[in-house]
Scaffold this active site. Structure first.
Site, PDB file in Angstrom:
ATOM      1  N   GLU A 183       0.808  -1.234   0.000  1.00  9.73           N
ATOM      2  CA  GLU A 183       0.000   0.000   0.000  1.00  9.73           C
ATOM      3  C   GLU A 183       0.835   1.274   0.000  1.00  9.73           C
ATOM      4  O   GLU A 183       0.448   2.264   0.627  1.00  9.73           O
ATOM      5  CB  GLU A 183      -0.912   0.022   1.228  1.00  9.73           C
ATOM      6  CG  GLU A 183      -1.960  -1.052   1.234  1.00  9.73           C
ATOM      7  CD  GLU A 183      -3.003  -0.823   2.322  1.00  9.73           C
ATOM      8  OE1 GLU A 183      -2.687  -0.171   3.321  1.00  9.73           O
ATOM      9  OE2 GLU A 183      -4.117  -1.313   2.161  1.00  9.73           O
ATOM     10  N   GLU A 252      -6.859  -7.686  -0.231  1.00  6.95           N
ATOM     11  CA  GLU A 252      -7.420  -7.553   1.124  1.00  6.95           C
ATOM     12  C   GLU A 252      -8.878  -7.158   1.054  1.00  6.95           C
ATOM     13  O   GLU A 252      -9.201  -5.993   0.807  1.00  6.95           O
ATOM     14  CB  GLU A 252      -6.667  -6.485   1.937  1.00  6.95           C
ATOM     15  CG  GLU A 252      -5.258  -6.869   2.302  1.00  6.95           C
ATOM     16  CD  GLU A 252      -4.575  -5.826   3.189  1.00  6.95           C
ATOM     17  OE1 GLU A 252      -5.272  -4.985   3.794  1.00  6.95           O
ATOM     18  OE2 GLU A 252      -3.338  -5.860   3.266  1.00  6.95           O
TER      19      GLU A 252
HETATM   20  C1  GAL Z   1      -4.382  -2.309   5.161  1.00  2.00           C
HETATM   21  C2  GAL Z   1      -3.002  -2.921   5.372  1.00  2.00           C
HETATM   22  C3  GAL Z   1      -3.091  -4.145   6.259  1.00  2.00           C
HETATM   23  C4  GAL Z   1      -3.914  -3.833   7.480  1.00  2.00           C
HETATM   24  C5  GAL Z   1      -5.272  -3.326   7.061  1.00  2.00           C
HETATM   25  C6  GAL Z   1      -6.168  -2.931   8.190  1.00  2.00           C
HETATM   26  O1  GAL Z   1      -4.266  -0.994   4.776  1.00  2.00           O
HETATM   27  O2  GAL Z   1      -2.443  -3.306   4.148  1.00  2.00           O
HETATM   28  O3  GAL Z   1      -1.797  -4.549   6.598  1.00  2.00           O
HETATM   29  O4  GAL Z   1      -3.243  -2.891   8.226  1.00  2.00           O
HETATM   30  O5  GAL Z   1      -5.117  -2.169   6.322  1.00  2.00           O
HETATM   31  O6  GAL Z   1      -6.404  -4.012   8.986  1.00  2.00           O
END
Ligand code: GAL
Length: 843
Positions: A183, A252
């Site tokens: 990110e 994610e």
């Molecule tokens: C994303 C990040 C993850 C985690 C998630 C929130 O931005 O890539 O590592 O932090 O947010 O749980």
């Protein structure tokens, strides 16, 4: 005698195949999908972070993931865990990455290895080792030679390890995908033109490591070829990769959200999660990952933040304790099956979009040979709709997607849950006190069961040192401990302008966070506590001084280092001032005076394993700060997951047989408001659905079974603010009820697709453990019942035979299927849509 060589070879081959470490697979990609050995694949993935559970839990978690329909397990690699000291690596126990990857392989699943090495992940310092910060001239995550050198060294180290163990798919292993960075695109504008150079360097560095499988960067719209840019978020259906040659991948999909100490508990309704997944596949996606599928526990000091709680449950489909969360897990499993029924069509082409009306969308995948799959969506968050598609009419509930694997029949709708729900209960368990061999409730452990050691207020270690002025905490401690003492001596003559009367004054302390406890002449005078929105602390408290020498001791405490944001590594912590004594007619600023510093606590150095240091006396000191407590306990009986309920304690850390189970902080309550009932319809955000208002953010703390041994076990606590350890208790988690609520208009079970079975809705119940059977039916109603699991009620329309029919079908069986039809139950009210609601118990 050793077996003959040919047999040896065959045995080895068998073992290899079992671990899926057999034939090398070629992994590439094209516009539609990842391509494994020449075939495009639709892949369902889920994140499980290996150090957030134990090696003993891994096989079960992975089996449950496989049963839930996952093809891939995604994990980050945690640099600071593996290289706590520069050049000294640790891959033991929970840190055994190779074992984890092999465990996934032996279940027949693939791995997506997100090396980072910046990971965010609510993990201490975003995964970076704090020693990195002390390398001269270093600047994190930019075009900086010292940083790039270290990042490359660690990334190459991990890649080499995987290669040596032949874990890449190109070598016959399970790893089909890897991630570099994480990110960066969310923050790169803050790093100026160097950001672009850095991202290009990261890409070519990763590619040069020659893993034989593709690399991704998430949230990096300018990821250079051949790196695939992927999407993170609650929804990614609108995402498109930066080249027509790259597939649409979602790294994610947040299945819930993380919890902060002092925060309410977030949850994400499965109807919305399923909706987001279905929308992604509807609109061309082929790889989707749940972040998290099992969230787990932030053991030790691994949680980031500041203020990330010890539980990293995340409302994930498998809960913190490794129990499937129902109906979330089951509803998603059904969705995965439905999507897989469409795989042939999905990988063949891009979808064709047709509008079925405002906010009503149909996407059709059709192969040249006529195989057809369709997704029908109602993205309106308020009103249901009836649509016509290929000449047939379909009911589409608001904010839902129907999946039609043959473009005609609905196999699944995201808003109609077929999977059973479960209710689980926290049970208090009996353990044995130290002195008696009679079982008693831990909460009744006699005071004599506990021993203690007082942690001195202020400076007690010979390693203490003096400096003029106030030191930033992380630079001072290097994060070897949460704790840093700031101590100063002030001489009072009685005439000071900073006194109200002869001895009263106000102590004013400003700190970058995260928690501060102030003591004057050994007595606690107040605490200041930051929160996840504002980590800074401002403490103003009245203090009583004595004529002559006065000692002011400030204990500054970190609660996990910042893990996110531009330049997060430089946020800092601790008492940076000013520190003032204020009175009627003036103030003095102590900020630049000579301070004495002590890194960490005395007890942390002692290790506390030496039994001779513990004091046992009739009266146990309670509710006073800075005390170490110790007791013995017997392993709670059975195999159910164990947790400690820290009622009575306020803030500190806990160890079971020397293993840290993390920071505990039951005294930090969530705000009273903001927990109104949430409707899954409409766009989700991390603060949309919250529970636990006004309650401790976290009361239960997971003790993995593998930390507990048969017979005597040792529990050690460090209580920072003052608590009563005799009030804590051990608990186990048990499933107490199974529930189902299915209407006549629900689709038939996904498994009935393509079979000769009746295409009618079915209520399916199944006990969680193989040794269990359904022992009773607590509630059954066919007609118009209402309520939720544990609180069902009969409706106006109600057949009389439901209970008997369900009992007959279910009691004594491990699982049962009951058709939801008037054929079976009779018709208690014609022309009314009827449902079956059941609650049953297993034993
Ligand atoms: C994303 C990040 C993850 C985690 C998630 C929130 O931005 O890539 O590592 O932090 O947010 O749980």
């Amino acid at each position: 005698m050793a077996p003959p060589p040919l047999l040896q070879f065959l045995l080895l081959l068998l073992l290899c195949c079992d671990l899926q470490l057999c034939a090398a697979a070629n992994v590439s990609y094209d516009h539609r999908a990842l391509v494994v050995d020449g075939s495009r694949r639709v892949l369902i993935s889920g994140s499980i972070h290996y150090p957030r559970s134990t090696p003993e839990m891994w096989p079960d978690l992975i089996d449950k993931s496989k049963d839930g329909g996952l093809d891939v397990i995604e994990t980050y690699v945690f640099w600071n865990l593996h290289e706590p000291v520069q050049g000294q690596y640790d891959f033991e126990g929970r840190k055994d990455l190779v074992r984890f990857v092999k465990t996934v392989a032996s279940a027949g699943l693939y791995v997506h290895l997100r090396i980072g090495p910046y990971v965010c992940a609510e993990w201490n310092y975003g995964g970076f080792p704090v020693w990195l910060h002390f390398i001269p001239g270093i600047k994190f995550r930019t075009d900086n030679e010292p940083f790039k050198r270290e990042m490359q060294r660690f990334t190459a180290k991990i890649v080499d390890m995987m290669k040596q163990e032949k874990l890449y798919a190109s070598q016959g292993g399970p790893i089909i995908l890897s991630q570099i960075e994480n990110e960066y695109g969310n923050v790169d504008e803050h790093y100026g033109p160097a950001a672009k150079t850095y991202i290009n360097w990261s890409a070519s560095m990763a590619t040069s490591l020659d893993t034989g499988v593709p690399w991704v960067m998430c949230q990096q719209s300018d990821a250079p070829d051949p790196i695939i840019n992927t999407c993170n978020g609650f929804y990614c259906d609108q995402f498109t990769p930066n080249s027509n040659q790259k597939p649409k991948i979602w790294t994610e999909n947040w299945s819930g959200w993380f919890l902060d100490f002092g925060g309410r508990v977030p949850y994400r309704p499965v109807e919305d999660l399923a909706f987001s997944v279905a929308r992604f596949f509807q609109r061309g996606g082929t790889f989707q990952n749940y972040y998290m599928y099992h969230g787990g526990t932030n053991f030790g000091r691994s949680s980031g933040g500041p203020f990330i709680s010890t539980s990293y449950d995340y409302d994930a489909p498998i809960d913190e304790y490794g129990i499937v969360r129902q109906p979330k897990w089951g509803h998603l499993r059904d969705l995965h099956k439905a999507i897989k029924l469409c795989e042939k069509a999905l990988i063949a082409t891009d979808p064709t979009y047709t509008s079925l009306g405002p906010n009503l969308e149909a996407h059709v995948y059709k192969t040249s040979s006529g195989t057809c799959a369709a997704f029908l969506a109602n993205v309106n968050s308020n009103s249901d709709a009836t649509v016509t598609f290929y000449g047939k009419t379909y009911h589409l509930a608001a904010w839902s997607v129907s999946v039609l694997p043959d473009c005609e029949n609905v196999v699944f709708n995201t808003a109609q849950i077929i999977s059973q729900a479960t209710l689980s209960e926290t049970k208090y368990v009996k353990t044995y006190s130290q002195e008696s061999d009679q079982p008693i409730f831990t909460s009744e452990i006699t005071e004599s069961g506990w021993k203690y050691v007082q942690e001195p207020v202020g400076i007690s270690k010979t390693s203490a040192f003096k400096r003029e002025g106030l030191l930033e905490q992380i630079n001072t401690t290097g994060d070897v401990s949460d704790y840093l003492w700031y101590s100063i001596s002030v001489n009072i003559t009685g005439n000071e302008p900073f006194l109200f009367n002869e001895t009263q004054s106000i102590l004013h302390v400003e700190s970058l966070g995260h928690v501060l406890h102030a003591f004057v002449n050994g007595q606690s005078t107040g605490s200041g506590i930051g929160n996840s929105d504002n980590v800074n602390v401002l403490l103003e408290t009245t203090v009583s001084l004595v004529p002559g020498k006065n000692i002011i001791d400030l204990l500054s405490v970190t609660v996990g280092l910042q893990n996110y944001g531009p330049f997060f590594d430089l946020s800092g912590a601790g008492v940076t001032g000013p520190v003032l004594l204020k009175g009627q007619s003036g103030r003095i600023d102590l900020s630049s005076n000579l301070w004495t510093y002590q890194i960490g606590l005395r007890g942390e150095d002692l290790g506390l394993s030496d039994s001779s240091i513990w004091i046992s006396q009739d009266v146990l000191p309670k509710n006073s700060p800075l005390i170490w407590y110790m007791t013995d306990f017997d392993a709670p009986a059975g195999n159910d997951p164990v947790a400690i309920e820290f009622t009575g304690m306020r803030k500190g850390m806990a160890w079971v047989n020397g293993e840290s189970i993390g920071r505990y902080w039951p005294a930090y309550l969530a705000p009273q408001t903001g927990c109104s009932l949430c409707n899954y319809r409409g766009a989700y955000s991390s603060d949309k659905c919250l529970k636990n208002c006004g309650k401790p953010s976290q009361t239960l703390y997971h003790v993995p079974r593998s930390f507990i041994q048969p017979g005597k076990n040792k529990l050690i606590l460090f209580e920072e603010m003052g608590g009563d350890p005799t009030k804590i208790s051990f608990t186990t988690r048990q499933t107490t009820s199974l529930c189902g609520y299915i209407s006549e208009s629900h689709p038939a079970p996904v498994d009935a697709w393509n079979t000769a079975k009746n295409q009618v809705p079915v209520l399916h119940l199944e006990c969680p453990y193989s040794r269990q059977v359904i022992s009773s039916v607590k509630f059954a109603s066919f007609g118009t019942p209402s309520g939720t699991c544990g609180r069902y009620e009969h409706g106006k329309c109600r057949g009389s035979s439901a209970l008997a029919i369900v009992q007959e079908a279910c009691v004594g069986a491990k699982s049962c299927d009951v058709e939801v039809s008037t054929k079976l139950f009779g018709d208690p009210c014609a022309n009314v849509s009827k449902s079956l609601a059941v609650e049953a118990a297993c034993s």
